[in-house]
Design a protein around this motif. Structure first.
Motif, PDB file in Angstrom:
ATOM      1  N   CYS A  77       0.826  -1.207   0.000  1.00 25.86           N
ATOM      2  CA  CYS A  77       0.000   0.000   0.000  1.00 25.86           C
ATOM      3  C   CYS A  77       0.857   1.252   0.000  1.00 25.86           C
ATOM      4  CB  CYS A  77      -0.920  -0.021   1.225  1.00 25.86           C
ATOM      5  SG  CYS A  77      -1.792   1.511   1.461  1.00 25.86           S
ATOM      6  N   MET A  91     -14.811   0.489   8.842  1.00 28.08           N
ATOM      7  CA  MET A  91     -14.508   0.444  10.263  1.00 28.08           C
ATOM      8  C   MET A  91     -15.799   0.886  10.954  1.00 28.08           C
ATOM      9  SD  MET A  91     -11.367  -0.221   9.635  1.00 28.08           S
ATOM     10  CE  MET A  91     -10.003   0.084   8.548  1.00 28.08           C
ATOM     11  N   MET A  94     -16.420   3.980  13.310  1.00 30.44           N
ATOM     12  CA  MET A  94     -15.921   5.278  12.882  1.00 30.44           C
ATOM     13  C   MET A  94     -16.846   5.864  11.816  1.00 30.44           C
ATOM     14  SD  MET A  94     -11.934   4.049  12.642  1.00 30.44           S
ATOM     15  CE  MET A  94     -11.092   5.594  12.757  1.00 30.44           C
ATOM     16  N   ILE A 102      -8.169   7.218   7.293  1.00 26.11           N
ATOM     17  CA  ILE A 102      -7.136   6.245   7.666  1.00 26.11           C
ATOM     18  C   ILE A 102      -6.038   6.112   6.609  1.00 26.11           C
ATOM     19  CG2 ILE A 102      -6.710   3.836   8.316  1.00 26.11           C
ATOM     20  CD1 ILE A 102      -8.355   5.519  10.301  1.00 26.11           C
ATOM     21  N   PHE A 105      -3.111   8.451   6.534  1.00 22.65           N
ATOM     22  CA  PHE A 105      -2.043   8.350   7.535  1.00 22.65           C
ATOM     23  C   PHE A 105      -0.879   7.485   7.060  1.00 22.65           C
ATOM     24  CE2 PHE A 105      -5.654   9.503  10.361  1.00 22.65           C
ATOM     25  CZ  PHE A 105      -5.151  10.722  10.748  1.00 22.65           C
ATOM     26  N   VAL A 111      -3.327  15.396  11.318  1.00 22.63           N
ATOM     27  CA  VAL A 111      -4.738  15.013  11.292  1.00 22.63           C
ATOM     28  C   VAL A 111      -5.552  15.911  10.357  1.00 22.63           C
ATOM     29  CG1 VAL A 111      -6.832  14.755  12.680  1.00 22.63           C
ATOM     30  CG2 VAL A 111      -4.648  13.958  13.561  1.00 22.63           C
ATOM     31  N   THR A 154      -4.993   6.939   0.240  1.00 17.55           N
ATOM     32  CA  THR A 154      -3.592   6.539   0.364  1.00 17.55           C
ATOM     33  C   THR A 154      -2.739   7.128  -0.769  1.00 17.55           C
ATOM     34  OG1 THR A 154      -3.809   4.527  -0.948  1.00 17.55           O
ATOM     35  CG2 THR A 154      -4.295   4.334   1.395  1.00 17.55           C
TER      36      THR A 154
ATOM     37  N   GLN B   2     -19.672  22.090   9.360  1.00 16.32           N
ATOM     38  CA  GLN B   2     -19.417  21.004  10.291  1.00 16.32           C
ATOM     39  C   GLN B   2     -18.618  21.465  11.505  1.00 16.32           C
ATOM     40  OE1 GLN B   2     -20.880  18.336  10.221  1.00 16.32           O
ATOM     41  NE2 GLN B   2     -19.921  17.604  12.071  1.00 16.32           N
ATOM     42  N   ARG B 188      -7.191  12.016  19.452  1.00 16.74           N
ATOM     43  CA  ARG B 188      -7.303  12.983  18.361  1.00 16.74           C
ATOM     44  C   ARG B 188      -6.088  13.002  17.459  1.00 16.74           C
ATOM     45  NH1 ARG B 188     -10.605  17.599  20.395  1.00 16.74           N
ATOM     46  NH2 ARG B 188     -11.996  16.566  21.849  1.00 16.74           N
ATOM     47  N   SER B 189      -4.996  12.371  17.905  1.00 14.50           N
ATOM     48  CA  SER B 189      -3.806  12.378  17.075  1.00 14.50           C
ATOM     49  C   SER B 189      -3.934  11.277  16.029  1.00 14.50           C
ATOM     50  CB  SER B 189      -2.567  12.124  17.924  1.00 14.50           C
ATOM     51  OG  SER B 189      -2.507  10.764  18.263  1.00 14.50           O
ATOM     52  N   TYR B 190      -2.992  11.207  15.130  1.00 17.94           N
ATOM     53  CA  TYR B 190      -3.080  10.172  14.091  1.00 17.94           C
ATOM     54  C   TYR B 190      -3.046   8.782  14.710  1.00 17.94           C
ATOM     55  CZ  TYR B 190       1.590   8.106  13.585  1.00 17.94           C
ATOM     56  OH  TYR B 190       2.726   7.377  13.767  1.00 17.94           O
ATOM     57  N   TYR B 193      -6.591   7.547  15.411  1.00 15.15           N
ATOM     58  CA  TYR B 193      -7.308   7.115  14.209  1.00 15.15           C
ATOM     59  C   TYR B 193      -6.806   5.754  13.734  1.00 15.15           C
ATOM     60  CZ  TYR B 193      -9.436  11.686  13.763  1.00 15.15           C
ATOM     61  OH  TYR B 193     -10.177  12.803  13.988  1.00 15.15           O
ATOM     62  N   VAL B 194      -5.482   5.644  13.686  1.00 15.84           N
ATOM     63  CA  VAL B 194      -4.882   4.429  13.175  1.00 15.84           C
ATOM     64  C   VAL B 194      -5.190   3.247  14.104  1.00 15.84           C
ATOM     65  CG1 VAL B 194      -2.633   3.357  12.850  1.00 15.84           C
ATOM     66  CG2 VAL B 194      -3.080   5.582  11.858  1.00 15.84           C
ATOM     67  N   ARG B 196      -7.790   2.949  16.191  1.00 14.51           N
ATOM     68  CA  ARG B 196      -9.202   2.575  16.108  1.00 14.51           C
ATOM     69  C   ARG B 196      -9.474   1.773  14.838  1.00 14.51           C
ATOM     70  NH1 ARG B 196     -10.046   7.763  18.429  1.00 14.51           N
ATOM     71  NH2 ARG B 196     -10.237   8.663  16.363  1.00 14.51           N
ATOM     72  N   ALA B 197      -8.803   2.152  13.753  1.00 13.95           N
ATOM     73  CA  ALA B 197      -8.969   1.416  12.501  1.00 13.95           C
ATOM     74  C   ALA B 197      -8.484  -0.018  12.686  1.00 13.95           C
ATOM     75  CB  ALA B 197      -8.190   2.094  11.385  1.00 13.95           C
ATOM     76  N   ASP B 200     -10.998  -1.992  14.708  1.00 16.66           N
ATOM     77  CA  ASP B 200     -12.220  -2.363  14.002  1.00 16.66           C
ATOM     78  C   ASP B 200     -11.988  -3.443  12.954  1.00 16.66           C
ATOM     79  OD1 ASP B 200     -13.645  -0.686  15.529  1.00 16.66           O
ATOM     80  OD2 ASP B 200     -14.115   0.778  13.972  1.00 16.66           O
ATOM     81  N   LEU B 208      -4.762  -0.474   4.116  1.00 24.11           N
ATOM     82  CA  LEU B 208      -4.704   0.983   3.959  1.00 24.11           C
ATOM     83  C   LEU B 208      -3.348   1.532   4.425  1.00 24.11           C
ATOM     84  CD1 LEU B 208      -8.304   1.852   5.119  1.00 24.11           C
ATOM     85  CD2 LEU B 208      -7.404   1.969   2.794  1.00 24.11           C
ATOM     86  N   TRP B 336     -27.459  20.964  12.477  1.00 22.18           N
ATOM     87  CA  TRP B 336     -27.429  20.171  11.245  1.00 22.18           C
ATOM     88  C   TRP B 336     -28.044  20.940  10.100  1.00 22.18           C
ATOM     89  CZ3 TRP B 336     -25.223  15.917   9.456  1.00 22.18           C
ATOM     90  CH2 TRP B 336     -24.587  15.085  10.380  1.00 22.18           C
ATOM     91  N   GLU B 343     -23.639  24.534   3.077  1.00 22.36           N
ATOM     92  CA  GLU B 343     -23.060  23.737   2.001  1.00 22.36           C
ATOM     93  C   GLU B 343     -23.714  24.121   0.676  1.00 22.36           C
ATOM     94  OE1 GLU B 343     -21.546  19.714   4.172  1.00 22.36           O
ATOM     95  OE2 GLU B 343     -23.386  19.679   2.989  1.00 22.36           O
TER      96      GLU B 343
END
Lengths: 241, 343
Positions: A77, A91, A94, A102, A105, A111, A154, B2, B188-190, B193-194, B196-197, B200, B208, B336, B343
């Motif tokens: 990747c 995911m 999320m 994702i 990154f 971010v 990516t 948002q 909140r940092s990368y 995210y990474v 949590r991905a 999951d 990815l 909302w 938008e």
């Protein structure tokens, strides 16, 4: 034109079963190529070999001249090949936007940079308006497009799509065809594993046909459907192009 | 757009956080020593829960042997202080490095050989039990007789991390606050995210470009190191260290109760869970004593746990958030709307 991806004499067996047998083909930059074949032809195995999810029993895969068949998926990747999954895999916990972040990154740790790339990816597949939705609120075509958006984040040079159009209604599929054509116009190379013949004809500039794990034909869509071997083994006697 | 929506939520979160910690600060100033020492334990287990939560709630790796890391932290502080008179600050740092490395080694070995999921969890129990038995027989660290810190002199010595009950309350409060801020920061940092991905869907994350092998080792070693810091302070608060209690299965379970009851993977879950579970346990234990019903606390504990898992499977904190959102429905809906218009 040089080949972006070269597959050389690729074979893979599972125990005694030979899923992919001595397959070779190459992909040229900026084109959409389709890999087709009946069920069990070895399309997905072939796809997974290129994506690094499986290792070949023999043969090589070269991407930009570098051998990649021994690299794990995350390395493949990071070299510039992104893939989607046949069964969509968002995911779950999320949001759509976070899912699309994702992939970014893999080239940034910032971010907000990842977030703007994610918006861009969602924009290009027409999902930007649903960025804040939960993934289980998406329809099937939207989920398929989310898979594509995740892969696009990516920043791939080559996009591998595993049956993105499977299970969709013709109108939904037509929307996806439009998206893919636009991506290819933007210079992205796409390899698509597909079942739906009509769509392949419409979108691919080259077609590789697999049958029982071996390549039986390769050429433009027009050439391929005229090939008697293809007609016989894949399309059946009833198909008239 | 948002951002406006996010900012509203953001402000609510900050406000909630500051209010909670202000109230906890007041408790430390005003409450009686019993409440203070009980709350000290609550706050320490909040911190330990956050450390465990980082690993499972965000990183997706289950540990049922966190007592190992807590114990390593406690013994690092204890041995250095009791045997050599070295400041607990040094002990805390040593413990964190030690536990972080042990955690990383277990993770490396385990994932190198594709041991994952529930099998990895079993491995963490095995490692913790191994350490408990080793420490139980190791004369140098006091074996079964344990280690005792000298009785506090009453004065507050920050350089030696020694003081009275109130002092330790504020140390624990500071740790819990650090835990909340740290968890927020990481989420909140990368990395958040990474991770949590990866939690999951690991193979989708790898596709990815997420280097999950490295990230799993990182999250586990970070969780281990922070658990050791909590363990070091816990040892100071208790004034003694026994292998069976600091490295036992019971402690591993106590660590995970807070986040499981409060809300897995949330920032405030471990605090809410510990606040609910630990005082209840103490209360029921006292009630059981006066009513002469031994084990009443354990029975109540069990009933409460089962009810929480049954009725609020994602924990108390997410339920509170849902309730707040339901009450605030009109303003949220309005936001909302405004977003769509822009938008």
């Amino acid at each position: 034109m040089t080949a972006l991806l070269e597959v050389e004499n690729l074979s893979r067996s599972f125990g005694g079963l030979v899923a992919v047998k001595d397959v070779s083909f190459s992909l040229r930059a900026g084109r959409i190529t389709a890999l087709i074949g009946p069920n069990g032809a070895g399309k997905t195995t072939c796809f997974n070999l290129v994506a690094g999810a499986l290792k070949p029993t023999s043969g090589r895969v070269l991407f930009e001249g570098r051998q990649i068949d021994n690299s794990p998926p995350e390395t493949v990747c990071r070299m510039g090949i992104a893939r989607t999954f046949q069964i969509v895999r968002p995911m779950r916990e999320m949001s759509v936007l976070e899912n699309a972040m994702i992939g970014a990154f893999s080239w940034t740790r910032n971010v907000s940079e990842a977030r703007s790339k994610a918006y861009e990816s969602l924009e290009s597949v027409g999902l930007a308006a649903k960025a804040q939705a939960r993934t289980d609120q998406l329809t099937l075509p939207d989920r398929k497009m989310l898979e594509t958006a995740k892969a696009l984040s990516t920043r791939p040079k080559l996009l591998l799509l595993d049956e993105v159009m499977a299970g969709l209604r013709p109108t939904e599929a037509a929307g996806i065809v439009g998206v893919l054509q636009k991506l290819a116009e933007g210079g992205l190379t796409i390899l698509l594993v597909e079942h739906v013949m009509r769509i392949v004809m419409e979108v691919a500039s080259r077609v590789v046909v697999l049958h029982h794990g071996a390549k039986i034909a390769e050429g433009t869509p027009g050439e391929v459907v005229a090939d008697p071997k293809v007609l016989e083994s894949y399309l059946g006697a009833g198909f008239h192009a | 757009m948002q951002k406006k929506f996010d900012r509203g939520l953001e402000r609510a979160r900050w406000l909630a956080g500051i209010t909670v910690f202000a109230v906890l600060g007041l408790v430390g100033l005003l409450a009686n020593p019993y409440v203070i020492s009980l709350m000290t334990i609550v706050l320490l287990f909040t911190f330990l829960g956050q450390s465990w939560n980082l690993m499972l709630g965000i990183g997706g790796q289950l540990s049922i042997g966190h007592a190992l890391f807590v114990g390593l932290g406690a013994y690092s502080v204890g041995v250095l202080y009791v045997k050599y008179g070295i400041s607990p600050w040094v002990g805390l740092l040593t413990g964190m490095i030690l536990a972080g490395s042990v955690g990383a080694s277990i993770a490396w070995l385990s994932f190198r050989f594709e041991v994952r999921g529930i099998y990895f969890a079993l491995l963490t129990i095995a490692a913790a039990e191994f350490a408990r038995i080793m420490f139980s027989g190791w004369e140098f660290v006091g074996a079964m007789q344990g280690l005792f810190f000298p009785a506090p002199t009453g004065g507050i010595e920050i350089s030696m991390l020694r003081g009275d009950v109130r002092f330790y309350y504020f140390v624990a409060l500071a740790l819990a606050a650090l835990g909340v801020i740290g968890t927020e920061f990481i989420s909140r940092s990368y990395l958040g995210y990474v991770w949590r991905a990866m939690r999951d869907d690991e193979s989708a994350a790898r596709a990815l470009g997420v280097r999950t092998f490295q990230h799993k080792i990182l999250v586990i070693s970070l969780s281990a190191a922070t658990a050791a810091a909590g363990g070091g302070v816990l040892a100071l608060v208790q004034g003694s260290i026994f292998p069976d209690s600091i490295m036992g299965m019971g402690l591993s379970v106590d660590v995970l109760l807070g986040p499981v009851v409060g809300g897995l993977g949330t920032t405030f879950g471990p605090l809410v869970g510990s606040l609910a579970a630990i005082p209840l346990n103490h209360l029921m234990s006292a009630l059981g004593d006066s009513l002469r019903i031994p084990g009443l606390n354990n029975i109540t504990y069990g009933v409460v746990l089962i009810s929480v898992v049954w009725f609020l499977p994602d924990g108390i904190w997410p339920a509170i958030v849902r309730l707040c959102k339901a009450i605030q429905a009109p303003p949220t809906a309005w936001l909302w709307q405004s977003r769509k218009v822009e938008e």
